[in-house]
Motif scaffolding. Structure first.
Motif, PDB file in Angstrom:
ATOM      1  N   GLY A 225       0.830  -1.197   0.000  1.00 40.39           N
ATOM      2  CA  GLY A 225       0.000   0.000   0.000  1.00 40.39           C
ATOM      3  C   GLY A 225       0.862   1.244   0.000  1.00 40.39           C
ATOM      4  N   VAL A 226       0.253   2.378  -0.307  1.00 40.41           N
ATOM      5  CA  VAL A 226       0.963   3.652  -0.284  1.00 40.41           C
ATOM      6  C   VAL A 226      -0.003   4.722   0.193  1.00 40.41           C
ATOM      7  CG1 VAL A 226       0.470   4.091  -2.738  1.00 40.41           C
ATOM      8  CG2 VAL A 226       2.361   5.275  -1.636  1.00 40.41           C
ATOM      9  N   PHE A 227       0.487   5.648   1.024  1.00 31.71           N
ATOM     10  CA  PHE A 227      -0.336   6.765   1.465  1.00 31.71           C
ATOM     11  C   PHE A 227       0.553   7.981   1.660  1.00 31.71           C
ATOM     12  CE2 PHE A 227       1.313   5.516   5.517  1.00 31.71           C
ATOM     13  CZ  PHE A 227       1.046   6.508   6.455  1.00 31.71           C
TER      14      PHE A 227
ATOM     15  N   ALA B  68       0.539   9.343  -3.927  1.00 25.26           N
ATOM     16  CA  ALA B  68       0.001   8.003  -3.677  1.00 25.26           C
ATOM     17  C   ALA B  68      -0.946   7.582  -4.785  1.00 25.26           C
ATOM     18  CB  ALA B  68      -0.697   7.962  -2.321  1.00 25.26           C
TER      19      ALA B  68
ATOM     20  N   VAL C 286      -0.322   4.425  -7.424  1.00 30.57           N
ATOM     21  CA  VAL C 286      -1.235   3.295  -7.614  1.00 30.57           C
ATOM     22  C   VAL C 286      -1.536   3.123  -9.101  1.00 30.57           C
ATOM     23  CG1 VAL C 286      -3.515   2.350  -7.083  1.00 30.57           C
ATOM     24  CG2 VAL C 286      -2.244   3.560  -5.308  1.00 30.57           C
TER      25      VAL C 286
ATOM     26  N   VAL D 166       1.244  -1.986  -6.465  1.00 32.67           N
ATOM     27  CA  VAL D 166       0.572  -1.310  -5.362  1.00 32.67           C
ATOM     28  C   VAL D 166      -0.901  -1.710  -5.358  1.00 32.67           C
ATOM     29  CG1 VAL D 166       0.078   0.883  -4.254  1.00 32.67           C
ATOM     30  CG2 VAL D 166       2.179   0.613  -5.587  1.00 32.67           C
TER      31      VAL D 166
ATOM     32  N   GLY E 236      -4.294   2.598  -1.910  1.00 27.77           N
ATOM     33  CA  GLY E 236      -3.669   3.875  -1.578  1.00 27.77           C
ATOM     34  C   GLY E 236      -4.607   4.794  -0.818  1.00 27.77           C
TER      35      GLY E 236
ATOM     36  N   PHE F 223      -9.156   2.995  -2.681  1.00 25.78           N
ATOM     37  CA  PHE F 223      -8.534   4.282  -2.380  1.00 25.78           C
ATOM     38  C   PHE F 223      -9.348   4.998  -1.316  1.00 25.78           C
ATOM     39  CE2 PHE F 223      -6.588   8.451  -3.401  1.00 25.78           C
ATOM     40  CZ  PHE F 223      -5.264   8.036  -3.518  1.00 25.78           C
TER      41      PHE F 223
END
Length: 401
Positions: free
Chosen positions: A243-245, A254, A258, A264, A267, A295
């Motif tokens: 994941g990414v944030f 982010a 994605v 990924v 996000g 998301f």
């Protein structure tokens, strides 16, 4: 309201001009050198938190902001760890002093009131516990240091995540590399062209870090100096769940990450526009195309989808799971450690109110930790989360939109 937003813009310029990068030793800190306290709330997850850093050099890319040098990054890795050991500092002593003096001068208060010489709740170099954990990357706002996402990244690590926070070199005023070398801020004044280059560079940074994590997971050491890393670090990375944030420009990053990288899975955007120029409808690809993966959008104050055309465009095109949460009594910097650090006694109330709103800092951080963790638990851990069914009596500060 106009005065409030004006002060927020002033604080944003302050943060973009003076916040220095955190440097965490790759070997355990000693009790003699560790700061004696933490000004941040302790994480509430079941695990202790360990921390290390990596110096990563991308020889395939030139730095866009400084001619003649390759792109290099400093990242902080937090993870579930064995208990015991001395806490790592929030910032190195030299960086903490510079940031406090500059913030104090710009805020018109004594530097002691914005002191950053405190400890985190993370132990440097501690052994990793457990088998394999999902991986989450964190991108800070434009001009911000990775250090100011510590409260959230520590919580995720304590809940069972490998959390990698990036400094996007030459955006923060100072990123310190091994040996004491400091890369200064070189980002040009904001314009649609600069923002476009900035987001493209950040997405490249994110993808490169994922590449280097793959090397680490395969048993290699991607650190440029080949420094000793915590025991079990590579084996603990589960790169099948990523994941990414991020906050502000990091939230925009982010979304674009994605879209750009199928590695990924999910996000989250914490109060970040998805536009290079709102007035002309110059939106990022993520807004124009939407996503097919989960998301989360979190906003504060007078920013939400109702006031942000880029978010409206994104929601019209999005094809995956989505939730919109709003912190009405917060402000833009509520989604950083400033929520707590600007709440110290002695500051002019107008300054922290403009930057972090009137929401109770402890409850704000607790709510953010709960929702961000629940989001990744749901989409990386595949564990049902009733927290997203509707408004929660436990976190009345948060509205569902």
């Amino acid at each position: 309201m106009p005065r409030k937003r004006s002060i927020t813009r002033r604080f944003g310029a302050l943060a973009g001009a003076v916040v220095a990068g955190a440097v965490v030793a790759a070997v355990p800190a000693t009790a003699a050198t560790a700061p004696p306290r933490s000004d941040l709330p302790a994480p509430t997850g079941p695990h202790a938190v360990g921390v290390t850093e990596l110096h990563l050099v991308d020889h395939a890319r030139r730095d866009p902001w400084v001619p003649g040098v390759v792109r290099e990054l400093m990242v902080t890795v937090r993870y579930p760890a064995k208990r015991g050991g001395a806490p790592a500092p929030f910032l190195t002593p030299a960086a903490a002093e510079v940031v406090a003096e500059a913030d104090g001068a710009r805020l018109g208060v004594d530097a002691d009131l914005v002191d950053y010489g405190f400890a985190t709740h993370s132990v440097a170099g501690a052994d990793v516990v457990g088998a394999r954990w999902p991986v989450v990357l964190y991108s800070p706002g434009r001009g911000e240091s990775r250090a100011f996402g510590t409260a959230l990244t520590e919580q995720l690590a304590a809940e069972g995540y490998m959390v990698v926070a990036l400094d996007h070199t030459h955006e923060p005023p100072a990123v310190e590399f091994p040996g004491g070398r400091v890369a200064r801020r070189a980002l040009p004044p904001s314009s649609p062209e600069v923002l476009r280059e900035m987001i493209a560079t950040r997405v490249g940074d994110t993808r490169f870090v994922l590449d280097r994590l793959e090397v680490l997971a395969a048993g290699g050491n991607p650190d440029a100096e080949r420094r000793r890393l915590p025991r079990g670090l590579g084996r603990a990375l589960d790169l099948s769940r990523v994941g990414v944030f991020g906050h502000s420009g990091g939230g925009f990053t982010a979304g674009e990450a994605v879209l750009a990288d199928r590695r990924v899975d999910a996000g989250a955007n914490l109060d970040g526009s998805m536009a290079y120029a709102q007035s002309t409808g110059d939106f990022g690809r993520v807004a124009r195309e939407g996503l097919d993966r989960p998301f989360l959008l979190m906003s504060a104050g007078d920013h939400s989808a109702a006031s942000d055309p880029s978010w409206q465009e994104f929601l019209a095109n999005h094809r995956g799971w989505v939730r919109r949460l709003h912190l009405p009594a917060g402000e833009h910097f509520s989604y950083t450690d400033h929520q707590v650090l600007l709440s110290r006694p002695g500051l002019d109330p107008a300054v922290p109110e403009a930057a972090i709103g009137t929401v109770d800092p402890g409850r704000s951080v607790a709510a953010q930790r709960a929702y961000v963790t629940a989001f990744f638990d749901l989409h990386l851990g595949h564990r049902p989360q009733r927290l997203f069914d509707g408004p929660s009596d436990r976190y009345p500060e948060v509205e569902f939109h």
